[in-house]
Write a protein that holds these residues in place. Sequence first.
Motif: not given
Length: 207
Positions: A82-83, A198
Amino acid sequence: MFELIASGGWLMIPIIGCSVLALAICMERLWELRANKIAPPDLMKDVWGWLKSGAMTAERMKEVKRGSPLGRIIVAGLNNARHGREIMKESIQEAATQVIHELERFLTALGTIAAIAPLLGLLGTVIGMIKVFTEIMIQGTGNASVLAGGISEALITTASGLAIAIPTLIFHRHFQRKIDSLVVEMEQQAVKLVEAVHGERDVDHDK
């Protein structure tokens, strides 16, 4: 056999110790460095399936992490997905560094044994020849049995040291090569994970 070892002198004790230690390390590494144990072939596909179906629970993440070194790397990446892409890659690289360190466990000791075993044999040769020349100085060359004993000690320790060093070196190189191959495989799987998470790749369609 015992008489042959005994005739090699006291240096046969550390030489035999090296052989026992080398054998134990080789057996342990052969068991631990199995490809299916380090990087299960279907793990990435299973993880991606759980992610897409929303079945990747915290408990399942723990199971994946405990299951294999590749699982630890995957979970490290997922925990930081999530980063962003770069943070995810960094966390994977950090986990991979720890995994590689564990895969290389005992290899330094194995390499050291391969290096010192012939040196111990050479030391035995030198000691044996010293005994021979000492007896020559004391008794002359008339006592062939005494001279033969010193020469025998020299040859036995040399042969024993080489007999241990050669297979140990072979296994050391084999394990290094195998670890390199496993690391490349895990890196490829980790790249697939980053790209899949992603949105740049679908793991299900990768070969």
